[in-house]
Enzyme design. Structure first.
Site, PDB file in Angstrom:
ATOM      1  N   PRO A   1       1.354  14.817 -34.322  1.00  0.00           N
ATOM      2  CA  PRO A   1       0.727  14.172 -33.700  1.00  0.00           C
ATOM      3  C   PRO A   1       0.157  12.566 -34.909  1.00  0.00           C
ATOM      4  CG  PRO A   1      -0.661  15.943 -33.830  1.00  0.00           C
ATOM      5  CD  PRO A   1       0.467  15.813 -34.758  1.00  0.00           C
ATOM      6  N   GLU A   2       0.544  11.563 -33.507  1.00  0.00           N
ATOM      7  CA  GLU A   2       0.144   9.926 -34.222  1.00  0.00           C
ATOM      8  C   GLU A   2      -0.641   9.667 -34.217  1.00  0.00           C
ATOM      9  OE1 GLU A   2       4.022   8.253 -33.735  1.00  0.00           O
ATOM     10  OE2 GLU A   2       4.869  10.206 -34.535  1.00  0.00           O
TER      11      GLU A   2
ATOM     12  N   LYS B   1      -4.030   8.002 -38.468  1.00  0.00           N
ATOM     13  CA  LYS B   1      -3.916   9.291 -38.687  1.00  0.00           C
ATOM     14  C   LYS B   1      -5.326  10.715 -38.963  1.00  0.00           C
ATOM     15  CE  LYS B   1       0.749   9.675 -38.966  1.00  0.00           C
ATOM     16  NZ  LYS B   1       2.243  10.421 -39.607  1.00  0.00           N
TER      17      LYS B   1
ATOM     18  N   ASN C   1       7.287  10.505 -36.434  1.00  0.00           N
ATOM     19  CA  ASN C   1       8.462   9.857 -35.975  1.00  0.00           C
ATOM     20  C   ASN C   1       8.726   9.300 -34.777  1.00  0.00           C
ATOM     21  OD1 ASN C   1      10.923  10.477 -37.749  1.00  0.00           O
ATOM     22  ND2 ASN C   1      10.924  12.775 -36.622  1.00  0.00           N
TER      23      ASN C   1
END
Length: 444
Positions: free
Chosen positions: A27-28, A79, A208
């Site tokens: 999760p970003e 985050k 990512n």
């Protein structure tokens, strides 16, 4: 706050539950923010009660909070997401808080790890990996759960935002921009840009899939110097302070030729500024770090139920990350980087050659040539049989012989045994010849 916000979060929850293909990601910032919106929407007007319960298998700390009635709100930053438990004060001045019950708000800071998310369900439908649970006061009871299948996430009671993390890329854009540009001389920016984008000290919220999408849209090779990609940027984003068409239209109408010419000149300058702004945005890495995550937050979707969510909008939005035709390579930290074209001069020396993702297509060409090319001449059987039973018997015998330990003894006889058996056969043959001679003599 509309139902679309819940739908978007539920879609991303489904992506985490179906961790496969392009959704095998942590999760970003967009997912964390949508998680906070989900909590605020689902817990609006909901009263919780009792202690906060932790699963037995979780290694995160217990939450020392018990209250007869409290509410839950959420905020996000990069985050991290913070739940605030606020005790409800009674209107009766004679009523006081019970002994051992909280009378002050508590903040719990969550970091989702690789698979964390929030879910509000009934007590009977409690998720399998619900490691922290908040129970409502209503009947039947509902439960807000922090779900984390891989258990890489964590929470901190009475926690605060981590001091080592920089400003949020989405909601603290000005501070984020200043923080990065004021530290360009740091050694951290000697590294490739794809690795620096994951440094939460400067890019709090980038992960990512976001780094792949940002660099792809800017056509920046992933393994080039981070400092070189940002040296020409200014600390203040001029795009935010420009005159817009709306402001021009709200001006006083012109009355003469000179006013008309002035208006046309101003309009021309604005159009020119727009073109320059587009060119500037193309090269402004920091602005893309701010705008691309907001695109994910603003994505639409279908389906409210997490079990039946449709995440095709997110899949269509992706242009680079895990997309067919793109190339992947591991960076110096072992993280997979998706890109297209030249990777840049700072490629890890021990990295393997880039791999290009190719679409898996079923072969549905049933033309005459394809059939001929695909048709093979069947091999002749060594022991053809006319009856099915005979074939089955031979197959059974063969398979039995193939099993280690079941091979017939004659296949593994030693040389001595073979010599012994041959000697016995020779002696037996000689004895039979003698007996034939004796018989002939007696007959004479």
């Amino acid at each position: 706050m509309s139902l679309d916000v819940i739908i978007r979060y539920v879609i991303l929850v489904q992506q985490l539950q179906n961790s496969s293909v392009c959704y095998n990601k942590m999760p970003e910032a967009p997912e964390i923010h949508l998680a906070s919106l989900y909590v605020n929407k689902m817990c609006e007007g909901l009263v919780f009660t009792g202690p906060v319960r932790k699963s037995d298998v979780s290694k995160s700390p217990n939450v020392p909070f018990t209250c007869e009635a409290y509410r839950i709100t959420a905020t996000s930053r990069g985050k991290e997401v913070k739940l605030t438990l606020t005790p409800m004060k009674s209107y009766d001045p004679k009523q006081t808080f019970e002994s051992g019950h909280a009378d002050q708000p508590m903040d719990i800071v969550f970091r989702f790890g690789m698979s964390g998310y929030f879910r509000l369900t009934t007590e009977d439908e409690l998720p399998k990996h619900a490691h922290l649970r908040f129970y409502s006061k209503e009947k039947p009871c509902r439960v807000l759960s922090y779900v984390d299948a891989r258990r890489f996430g964590s929470w901190q009671p009475n926690g605060t935002w981590q001091p080592d993390r920089g400003p949020c890329i989405m909601f603290e854009y000005k501070s984020f921009r200043e923080n990065v540009l004021s530290h360009l001389t740091d050694r951290a920016f000697d590294r490739p840009i794809c690795e620096v984008l994951l440094n939460q000290k400067y890019f709090n919220g980038i992960g990512n899939y976001l780094r792949a999408e940002i660099l792809f849209r800017l056509n920046i090779p992933p393994f080039v110097s981070a400092r070189a990609t940002m040296e020409g940027l200014k600390s203040e984003d001029l795009c935010e302070n420009e005159t817009t068409d709306t402001e021009v239209k709200e001006q006083t109408p012109f009355s003469g030729l000179s006013d008309a010419l002035h208006f046309l000149t101003l309009l021309f300058s604005i159009q020119k500024t727009k073109k320059n702004r587009v060119k500037g945005e193309t090269a402004d890495l920091l602005r893309m770090c701010h705008s691309v995550p907001l695109e994910v937050v603003n994505l639409g979707g279908k389906g409210y139920d997490p079990e039946k969510a449709d995440y095709s909008d997110f899949e269509a939005w992706l242009q680079c990350y895990y997309v067919d035709g793109m190339t992947s390579m591991r960076d110096h930290n072992g993280r997979t980087m998706w890109f297209k074209g030249d990777p840049g001069p700072m490629v890890p020396k021990d990295s393997k050659s880039p791999k290009t993702k190719r679409a898996k297509k079923d072969d549905h060409d049933y033309t005459h040539k394809k059939r001929e090319a695909g048709t093979k001449t069947p091999k002749k059987e060594k022991y053809p049989c006319s009856k099915e039973a005979g074939c089955k018997g031979r197959q059974t015998e063969k398979s039995w012989q193939d099993v280690p330990g079941n091979t017939p003894q004659y296949k593994h006889r030693s040389t001595a045994q073979k010599r012994k058996s041959s000697t016995t056969e020779l002696s037996a043959g000689a004895g039979s010849r003698r007996s034939r001679r004796v018989t002939r003599q007696n007959s004479k």
